[in-house]
Design a protein around this motif. Structure first.
Motif, PDB file in Angstrom:
ATOM      1  N   PHE A 354       0.828  -1.189  -0.026  1.00  0.00           N
ATOM      2  CA  PHE A 354      -0.017  -0.201  -0.094  1.00  0.00           C
ATOM      3  C   PHE A 354       0.762   1.188   0.009  1.00  0.00           C
ATOM      4  CE2 PHE A 354       0.483  -1.815   4.133  1.00  0.00           C
ATOM      5  CZ  PHE A 354       1.005  -0.750   5.011  1.00  0.00           C
ATOM      6  N   ILE A 355       0.143   2.437  -0.315  1.00  0.00           N
ATOM      7  CA  ILE A 355       0.954   3.506  -0.002  1.00  0.00           C
ATOM      8  C   ILE A 355       0.685   4.360   1.069  1.00  0.00           C
ATOM      9  CG2 ILE A 355       1.283   5.770  -1.307  1.00  0.00           C
ATOM     10  CD1 ILE A 355       2.108   3.759  -3.186  1.00  0.00           C
ATOM     11  N   LYS A 356       1.596   4.718   1.890  1.00  0.00           N
ATOM     12  CA  LYS A 356       1.691   5.581   2.972  1.00  0.00           C
ATOM     13  C   LYS A 356       2.711   6.841   3.091  1.00  0.00           C
ATOM     14  CE  LYS A 356       2.021   5.335   8.166  1.00  0.00           C
ATOM     15  NZ  LYS A 356       1.164   6.209   8.598  1.00  0.00           N
ATOM     16  N   ASP A 357       2.307   7.968   3.217  1.00  0.00           N
ATOM     17  CA  ASP A 357       3.362   8.961   3.206  1.00  0.00           C
ATOM     18  C   ASP A 357       4.169   8.954   2.055  1.00  0.00           C
ATOM     19  OD1 ASP A 357       2.436   9.241   5.765  1.00  0.00           O
ATOM     20  OD2 ASP A 357       3.889   8.179   6.763  1.00  0.00           O
ATOM     21  N   GLY A 358       3.656   8.658   0.943  1.00  0.00           N
ATOM     22  CA  GLY A 358       4.517   8.840  -0.341  1.00  0.00           C
ATOM     23  C   GLY A 358       5.209   7.702  -0.583  1.00  0.00           C
ATOM     24  N   ARG A 359       5.469   6.744   0.267  1.00  0.00           N
ATOM     25  CA  ARG A 359       6.162   5.393   0.016  1.00  0.00           C
ATOM     26  C   ARG A 359       5.363   4.148  -0.075  1.00  0.00           C
ATOM     27  NH1 ARG A 359      10.450   6.220   4.841  1.00  0.00           N
ATOM     28  NH2 ARG A 359       8.627   6.810   6.003  1.00  0.00           N
ATOM     29  N   ILE A 360       5.877   3.331  -0.967  1.00  0.00           N
ATOM     30  CA  ILE A 360       5.229   2.120  -1.139  1.00  0.00           C
ATOM     31  C   ILE A 360       5.667   1.181  -0.142  1.00  0.00           C
ATOM     32  CG2 ILE A 360       4.921   0.070  -2.851  1.00  0.00           C
ATOM     33  CD1 ILE A 360       5.548   1.961  -4.928  1.00  0.00           C
ATOM     34  N   LEU A 375       9.671   1.461  -0.209  1.00  0.00           N
ATOM     35  CA  LEU A 375      10.135   2.076  -1.344  1.00  0.00           C
ATOM     36  C   LEU A 375       9.956   3.512  -1.294  1.00  0.00           C
ATOM     37  CD1 LEU A 375       9.385  -0.423  -4.286  1.00  0.00           C
ATOM     38  CD2 LEU A 375      11.293  -0.535  -2.826  1.00  0.00           C
ATOM     39  N   ASN A 376      10.762   4.310  -1.380  1.00  0.00           N
ATOM     40  CA  ASN A 376      10.733   5.726  -1.413  1.00  0.00           C
ATOM     41  C   ASN A 376      11.253   6.366  -2.686  1.00  0.00           C
ATOM     42  OD1 ASN A 376      10.477   8.410  -0.250  1.00  0.00           O
ATOM     43  ND2 ASN A 376      12.551   8.717   0.314  1.00  0.00           N
ATOM     44  N   LEU A 377      10.260   6.969  -3.397  1.00  0.00           N
ATOM     45  CA  LEU A 377      10.688   7.686  -4.775  1.00  0.00           C
ATOM     46  C   LEU A 377      10.596   8.855  -4.577  1.00  0.00           C
ATOM     47  CD1 LEU A 377       8.616   4.880  -5.216  1.00  0.00           C
ATOM     48  CD2 LEU A 377       8.804   5.594  -7.639  1.00  0.00           C
TER      49      LEU A 377
END
Length: 380
Positions: A354-360, A375-377
């Motif tokens: 899921f996505i939370k705080d802009g990270r996967i 994963l932080n993009l």
């Protein structure tokens, strides 16, 4: 206990010419980092069997809720604090019963939950009590019918009317999937045809021994509720259907890939007569491309979904899992392709994420402890 391991992912980026006129982020200037965080179980043994298949996030994404269908308990984890919060028990039968082995789960607003089994469906609170009955029988539907050989694959509570359920119905034969809306009070089923998904029946297989079905293989169809829309996806192809709750229109949306195929290409028989043959076709099908359901990054207005090829190695004549080749697909809000990215340092099948705080956040079972690879993009 919790800790963080940070790694920079070196990426092979494959770019798409996007027909949309909206401004797009330049993915060539993005860095992807990966870290792993552990959840403090507070000396409890958490239920990790099934890779959080029956799980959902609170509306503010602070809490992860996951349901144990075996002993009918709900476990709650605080994702901000990365710690176990509490466990809540539910009844199988009676006025507050959830039935045996529930397979449907959804977090609603007001700390309420939708829990559904083949015999019981309803909205429950976090004290184990049923607050709304959503049960139905398919032979009671008025108007359009669902034949008895179909079974409910996915149910979600309608975001605008909690007495209605959004549903996908499967048939183990070659019949097409059915998508529709159930009014549980009026006992009315509204069928919304999805003919572009008819190809899914080509990827079903039955192992029959002496005319008796012993095992079945079929597609994984999902419903994702986001942006006042219902997104229908599957693991076989990358195309989706999008149902808009405002306009009540259903549209088919194919993805125009640059390097990845749009669906599996392997041909499999409908019926096999031995378990080794069943396993062999199943293995080869997994080694063909697989797709996960889209997840929405509301901060950057991007949908992400994984595509992956399962890897196997032969040891003493037996094929054993050997990870996966994983791609991250980015799509804009209109489902136009932004990029396809090979994750060169991530070689596992992406489980619940899921996505939370802009990270996967990708769920990971690390020696029977709950963990997440994140994963932080970031844009340079």
């Amino acid at each position: 206990m919790k800790y963080t391991l940070a790694l920079v992912l070196f990426l092979s980026l494959i770019f798409a010419c996007n027909p949309s006129k909206e401004a797009k982020m330049d993915f060539s200037q993005r860095t992807v980092t990966m870290d792993t965080v552990m959840v403090d179980a507070k000396d409890e043994i958490l239920f990790l069997i099934g890779d959080l298949m029956m799980s959902d996030l609170s509306p503010d994404k602070q809490f992860l809720y996951y349901f144990n269908s075996m002993n009918l308990t709900l476990e709650i984890v605080d994702l901000d604090k990365l710690e176990f919060v509490r466990r809540i028990s539910y009844e199988e039968e009676g006025p507050d019963g959830v039935g045996r082995f529930p397979m449907q789960f959804q977090v609603l607003s007001g700390e309420q939950l939708f829990i559904g089994s083949f015999t019981h469906r309803g909205i429950f609170d976090q004290k184990g009590r049923r607050v709304k009955d959503l049960n139905f029988k398919i032979d009671e539907f008025i108007g359009e019918k669902v034949t008895p050989n179909y079974f409910e694959k996915t149910l979600k509570v309608h975001p605008k009317n909690p007495q209605k359920l959004i549903s996908i119905w499967n048939d183990w034969g070659d019949a097409p999937n059915i998508f529709g809306i159930i009014d549980t009070q009026k006992k009315v089923f509204e069928n919304l045809p999805i003919p572009a998904f008819d190809y899914l029946s080509e990827f079903r297989m039955i192992y029959a021994d002496g005319g008796i079905t012993r095992a079945v293989l079929g597609e994984d169809s999902q419903i994702t509720l986001v942006n006042n829309k219902s997104i229908l996806s599957n693991n076989i192809g990358s195309d989706v259907y999008i149902y808009d709750f405002e306009t009540e229109k259903l549209n088919h949306m194919p993805t125009r890939h640059q390097s990845l195929p749009s669906r599996k290409s392997l041909k499999i028989p409908q019926i096999v007569e031995s378990m080794p043959e069943f396993h062999e076709h199943n293995r080869k099908l997994g080694e063909d491309i697989n797709f996960t359901a889209p997840v929405w990054d509301e901060e950057n207005e991007i949908y992400y979904r994984f595509a992956y090829y399962m890897k196997n190695k032969e040891v003493d004549g037996v094929h054993q899992p050997a990870g996966a080749e994983v791609f991250l697909i980015a799509l804009d809000k209109n489902f136009d392709l932004i990029s396809e990215t090979l994750l060169e340092l991530y070689h596992k099948i992406p489980r619940r994420h899921f996505i939370k705080d802009g990270r996967i956040w990708i769920f990971e079972n690390m020696d029977d402890e709950m963990a997440f690879v994140r994963l932080n993009l970031s844009h340079n």
